[in-house]
Design a protein around this motif. Structure first.
Motif, PDB file in Angstrom:
ATOM      1  N   ASN A  82       0.834  -1.198   0.000  1.00  0.00           N
ATOM      2  CA  ASN A  82       0.000   0.000   0.000  1.00  0.00           C
ATOM      3  C   ASN A  82       0.871   1.251   0.000  1.00  0.00           C
ATOM      4  N   VAL A  83       0.344   2.326  -0.560  1.00  0.00           N
ATOM      5  CA  VAL A  83       1.020   3.616  -0.497  1.00  0.00           C
ATOM      6  C   VAL A  83       0.562   4.311   0.782  1.00  0.00           C
ATOM      7  N   TRP A  84       1.396   4.269   1.813  1.00  0.00           N
ATOM      8  CA  TRP A  84       1.075   5.008   3.040  1.00  0.00           C
ATOM      9  C   TRP A  84       1.901   6.288   3.143  1.00  0.00           C
ATOM     10  N   GLY A  85       2.829   6.477   2.190  1.00  0.00           N
ATOM     11  CA  GLY A  85       3.626   7.693   2.155  1.00  0.00           C
ATOM     12  C   GLY A  85       3.118   8.648   1.093  1.00  0.00           C
ATOM     13  N   TYR A  86       4.035   9.269   0.370  1.00  0.00           N
ATOM     14  CA  TYR A  86       3.683  10.338  -0.571  1.00  0.00           C
ATOM     15  C   TYR A  86       3.832   9.886  -2.025  1.00  0.00           C
ATOM     16  N   MET A  87       2.801  10.117  -2.819  1.00  0.00           N
ATOM     17  CA  MET A  87       2.883   9.947  -4.270  1.00  0.00           C
ATOM     18  C   MET A  87       3.327  11.264  -4.909  1.00  0.00           C
ATOM     19  N   THR A  88       3.796  11.178  -6.147  1.00  0.00           N
ATOM     20  CA  THR A  88       4.148  12.369  -6.919  1.00  0.00           C
ATOM     21  C   THR A  88       3.541  12.273  -8.308  1.00  0.00           C
ATOM     22  N   VAL A  89       3.514  13.404  -9.013  1.00  0.00           N
ATOM     23  CA  VAL A  89       2.885  13.462 -10.326  1.00  0.00           C
ATOM     24  C   VAL A  89       3.751  14.279 -11.276  1.00  0.00           C
ATOM     25  N   ASP A  90       3.982  13.734 -12.461  1.00  0.00           N
ATOM     26  CA  ASP A  90       4.552  14.500 -13.569  1.00  0.00           C
ATOM     27  C   ASP A  90       3.356  15.034 -14.350  1.00  0.00           C
ATOM     28  N   GLU A  91       2.977  16.288 -14.071  1.00  0.00           N
ATOM     29  CA  GLU A  91       1.764  16.841 -14.668  1.00  0.00           C
ATOM     30  C   GLU A  91       1.883  16.979 -16.184  1.00  0.00           C
ATOM     31  N   GLU A  92       3.075  17.322 -16.666  1.00  0.00           N
ATOM     32  CA  GLU A  92       3.274  17.502 -18.106  1.00  0.00           C
ATOM     33  C   GLU A  92       3.036  16.205 -18.862  1.00  0.00           C
ATOM     34  N   ALA A 143       9.058   6.860   0.609  1.00  0.00           N
ATOM     35  CA  ALA A 143       9.462   8.254   0.386  1.00  0.00           C
ATOM     36  C   ALA A 143       8.932   8.714  -0.966  1.00  0.00           C
ATOM     37  N   PRO A 144       8.618   9.998  -1.115  1.00  0.00           N
ATOM     38  CA  PRO A 144       8.102  10.458  -2.402  1.00  0.00           C
ATOM     39  C   PRO A 144       9.109  10.242  -3.520  1.00  0.00           C
ATOM     40  N   PRO A 145       8.719   9.618  -4.633  1.00  0.00           N
ATOM     41  CA  PRO A 145       9.615   9.524  -5.789  1.00  0.00           C
ATOM     42  C   PRO A 145       9.858  10.947  -6.316  1.00  0.00           C
ATOM     43  N   THR A 146      11.045  11.465  -6.105  1.00  0.00           N
ATOM     44  CA  THR A 146      11.329  12.880  -6.366  1.00  0.00           C
ATOM     45  C   THR A 146      11.697  13.085  -7.825  1.00  0.00           C
ATOM     46  N   LEU A 147      10.993  13.995  -8.482  1.00  0.00           N
ATOM     47  CA  LEU A 147      11.210  14.251  -9.904  1.00  0.00           C
ATOM     48  C   LEU A 147      12.280  15.323 -10.068  1.00  0.00           C
ATOM     49  N   VAL A 148      13.329  14.985 -10.812  1.00  0.00           N
ATOM     50  CA  VAL A 148      14.460  15.896 -11.020  1.00  0.00           C
ATOM     51  C   VAL A 148      14.839  15.878 -12.498  1.00  0.00           C
ATOM     52  N   ASP A 149      15.603  16.861 -12.902  1.00  0.00           N
ATOM     53  CA  ASP A 149      16.203  16.871 -14.234  1.00  0.00           C
ATOM     54  C   ASP A 149      17.692  16.594 -14.098  1.00  0.00           C
ATOM     55  N   LEU A 150      18.144  15.559 -14.780  1.00  0.00           N
ATOM     56  CA  LEU A 150      19.538  15.154 -14.736  1.00  0.00           C
ATOM     57  C   LEU A 150      20.222  15.640 -16.015  1.00  0.00           C
ATOM     58  N   HIS A 151      21.409  16.184 -15.893  1.00  0.00           N
ATOM     59  CA  HIS A 151      22.135  16.719 -17.046  1.00  0.00           C
ATOM     60  C   HIS A 151      23.321  15.811 -17.371  1.00  0.00           C
ATOM     61  N   ARG A 152      23.340  15.323 -18.636  1.00  0.00           N
ATOM     62  CA  ARG A 152      24.385  14.382 -19.043  1.00  0.00           C
ATOM     63  C   ARG A 152      24.675  14.565 -20.540  1.00  0.00           C
ATOM     64  N   ASP A 153      25.951  14.765 -20.854  1.00  0.00           N
ATOM     65  CA  ASP A 153      26.386  14.888 -22.245  1.00  0.00           C
ATOM     66  C   ASP A 153      25.605  15.962 -22.997  1.00  0.00           C
TER      67      ASP A 153
END
Length: 766
Positions: free
Chosen positions: A271-281, A339-349
């Motif tokens: 079960n999700v008893w913690g925090y969900m996240t959303v990529d609204e785009e 823990a909330p799946p944290t949405l980030v932007d990763l920069h590579r090449d």
């Protein structure tokens, strides 16, 4: 029957339209608020980055922070009523939208405050003896048909919708303002079982998406069965069910083959008893699922057990599965990924990659492409030790990231520094023949105590971390605290975790709260998400009862950090009752404030209508680490402007007379029932009877048996010997986690347990 004149009817319609327009003016959209000085949702933004661009408070002036105001959440006693002497636990993360702060208090109330002064604007009293979720509410900005709203769950399994402008129920939502989440589809083993909504829902467009709180089960035969942990989405206007995601896959669904035989049927947990996240785009919801029940033994659930201890990405509009990542196969360590799946932007090449950061109690960190779920740093399956529990088929491998390195300790090294405590710990381990795990995922041992690091508290708990996009740093607090487990065969013929040092007892001197592994016992860690390297580690917390010069040990805690445009990381969390600021770039601790009680919550930051920046945090103490429960304060800080004078102190108003009855949704009363022992399996009924025999007669015994057997075995209670203050903390934690009992009953339970199971030398009345 009479009818109002048409002119008055028209006037009323115009008045309602004006009120709706006023609400729109006062409560802008969530998107605009996130970019301004508000805190419009838990974790600040849909991706849970918890980065505020506010920059008035910096490493240079943070030392000049002062308390601006204090709000005491406990209501003043009403006329002719007895005062409520009990403190209650809060993990609330207040919301600030426009010129209003919303606070979900642990005293069965939701309040709106002036964020500059703490003064009340309105109060909503929750019906009956119900209590709102520990961790707050979700805010929705409204649309042309429904005004701005707050949505929150309760310990009786309801989802409420109330007006953000007035605090009145939105009668069109569900049944007079509330949806009963305890539907037959999820309550497959009976409506008397525990089912709560522990954390706020997430909102995507016109959907409110809910997790579930199902408890952890009692262990033994049938101990893993119970309410389903499914995630569900509801229409935000009507409360009608829109979609359901089965957390334990049904026949024909992806992952069903990871459950041996019929072990999936009526399986609880996951079960999700913690925090969900959303990529609204992209229209994706990320669901962090916990372990299957029973979460210390898997003999009755062979296989990897999807979607246990996994992060699942699904279409937010439909609930359709997109991808999943299982962080722990066949979880028998209670290593929930919450823990909330944290949405980030990763920069590579030279490219920007949309990523998601996953952390959990294991103390491992995974960075994935958030569109495909593919790891952005290599993940390898490594062999791990087998189980010696008969019939337990532990997974032979577990996933490990090549980078980053583990954030928390992964082997148990016995404490060696101060001779007195070192001797106590050595005797504790030797006298109880404890196995100290030297490698990750050592399974709980059979008929022997074993201790893993991280323990069941983490690692990283449900609060997760914060991401500073200007530095590319993910900042998170970790615990280094073990918890003994001992798997035994019980009277039902199954297996469970039991013993005087099992259950909820930590690997420490419980009277002094001194862990028996090597420090640091708590750290704040920053990881560069672009390289996967640790940028810095800082000891987080002090142990006040150690000698001077030995106190800088770090402390375990519950709660998490936020990061700001001023270059600061703010965090409470630790059980030493401190609120701290760190320089986000360097990890240097630059400010510390001694709170009235531990802040096991996430702070917020915002500006008032004049543009002044504040930092606020709830400080009550209590919780699973048994920090003293000492306060009811919500405290707001701002930079001292030199004007002098003390903080504005606000006492919560009394509940309006009859308010709870007036607000009660139709049909709410009587939906929660006490567990009837005759409904149990005969073996379980016999075990409950034997456990109950361990509780001697006395005032409160029957209430204690009823309340304490809902989520776990009674031996979890009878194996403990605690002080009155500690029993108060335990009982209030039980209440916060869903125990159905009135405040008067909770006081009776606390008195019974304190008198019946005291610490050595304390009062003991049989």
């Amino acid at each position: 029957m009479t009818r109002e004149p048409a002119g008055i009817d028209l006037l009323l319609r115009h008045l309602l339209l004006l009120l709706a327009l006023f609400a729109w003016v006062r409560f802008p959209s969530v998107a605009s608020q996130s970019a301004s000085g508000s805190w419009p949702m838990v974790n600040l933004d849909p991706g849970a980055g918890r980065y505020s661009p506010l920059n008035q408070i910096t490493p240079t002036n943070v030392g000049h922070l002062k308390v601006a105001w204090i709000y005491h959440m406990k209501p003043a006693p009403g006329a002719g009523s007895a005062p409520d002497n009990a403190w209650r636990i809060s993990e609330d993360q207040p919301l600030v939208v426009g010129n209003t702060m919303f606070v979900v208090t642990p005293y069965s109330r939701v309040v709106a405050l002036d964020p500059a002064t703490g003064r009340e604007k309105w109060v909503f009293a929750i019906p009956g003896s119900d209590q709102a979720s520990l961790r707050g509410a979700a805010y929705w900005p409204g649309d042309t048909s429904t005004g701005p709203a707050l949505l929150f769950g309760t310990n009786h399994g309801f989802l409420f919708s109330i007006s953000a402008a007035t605090g009145r129920i939105n009668a069109a939502f569900g049944n007079n303002g509330a949806v009963n989440l305890r539907t037959p589809e999820v309550m497959s083993t009976g409506t008397d079982k525990l089912y709560i909504l522990p954390s706020p829902p997430v909102i995507y467009k016109n959907l409110v998406i809910t997790g579930a709180g199902t408890g952890e089960g009692r262990g033994g035969t049938g101990g893993g069965l119970g309410p389903a942990g499914d995630t569900r989405a509801w229409d935000i206007h009507s409360g009608k069910l829109v979609w359901t995601f089965h957390s334990v896959p049904r026949p024909g669904e992806t992952g069903h083959d990871t459950w041996g035989g019929d072990s999936w049927e009526r399986r609880s947990g996951v079960n999700v008893w913690g925090y969900m996240t959303v990529d609204e785009e992209r229209g994706i919801v990320y669901m962090p699922f916990g372990a299957p029940n029973f979460d210390r033994v898997g003999t009755d659930r062979p296989g990897d057990n999807l979607f246990g201890t996994s992060v699942v990405a699904a279409e937010a509009a439909t609930g359709k599965l997109l991808w999943y990542f299982q962080a722990v196969h066949h979880d028998i360590w209670d290593y929930d990924t919450e823990a909330p799946p944290t949405l980030v932007d990763l920069h590579r090449d030279g490219k920007t990659i949309p990523a998601v950061v996953i952390v959990n109690k294991t103390g491992l960190m995974f960075v994935l492409d958030r569109v495909t779920g593919k790891p952005l740093f290599p993940v390898v399956e490594k062999p791990v030790p087998p189980s010696d529990v008969p019939g337990e088929h532990a997974s032979p491998t577990q996933p490990f990231p090549v980078t980053p390195e583990p954030l928390a300790q992964t082997s148990v090294q016995l404490y060696k520094d101060l001779p007195e405590h070192a001797a106590w710990c050595k005797a504790y381990v030797d006298d109880n023949h404890m196995l100290l795990a030297q490698e990750p995922y050592t399974p709980p041992a059979f008929n022997r105590y074993s201790v893993n690091l991280p323990g069941t508290h983490g690692g990283v708990n449900y609060a997760g971390g914060a991401f500073d996009p200007t530095l590319g740093l993910f900042v998170v607090n970790v615990n280094n605290l073990g918890q003994p487990m001992r798997i035994v065969r019980d009277e039902t013929g199954g297996y469970t975790n039991s013993g005087p040092f099992a259950g909820t007892v930590r690997f420490w001197n419980a009277e002094k709260h001194l862990p028996c592994n090597e420090p640091p016992w708590g750290e704040l860690v920053a990881i560069d998400v672009n390289s996967g390297k640790i940028a810095w580690r800082s000891v987080l917390g002090v142990t006040d009862n150690l000698p001077e010069g030995k106190q800088h040990t770090g402390r375990p805690g519950l709660g998490g950090p936020i990061v700001t445009g001023g270059g600061l990381t703010f965090i409470g969390a630790t059980d030493d009752a401190r609120f701290r600021a760190f320089d986000t770039r360097t990890g240097l601790e630059v400010w510390t404030f001694h709170l009235p009680a531990s802040a096991e919550a996430i702070p917020i930051t915002y500006t008032d209508e004049h543009g002044k920046q504040y930092i606020a945090i709830v400080s009550t103490g209590g919780g699973l680490l048994r920090a003293p429960l000492l306060s009811d304060e919500l405290i707001a800080f701002t930079v001292d402007d030199g004007a002098g004078g003390g903080p504005n102190v606000v006492q919560a108003s009394p509940n309006p007379a009859g308010s709870q009855l007036l607000a009660s949704p139709r049909g709410l009363a009587g939906t929660i029932q006490n567990q009837n022992p005759h409904d149990l399996d005969p073996k379980e009924r016999a075990k409950l009877s034997r456990d109950a025999a361990l509780l001697p007669p006395g005032p409160g015994r029957d209430i204690t048996i009823r309340a304490c057997s809902t989520c776990h075995g009674l031996d979890v209670v009878t194996n403990q010997r605690l002080s009155p203050q500690e029993w108060t903390n335990v009982v209030q934690t039980m209440s916060a986690k869903g125990t159905v009992a009135t405040p008067a009953e909770l006081n009776t339970i606390q008195s019974y347990l304190a008198n019946t199971f005291p610490r050595a030398g304390g009062p003991h009345k049989m």
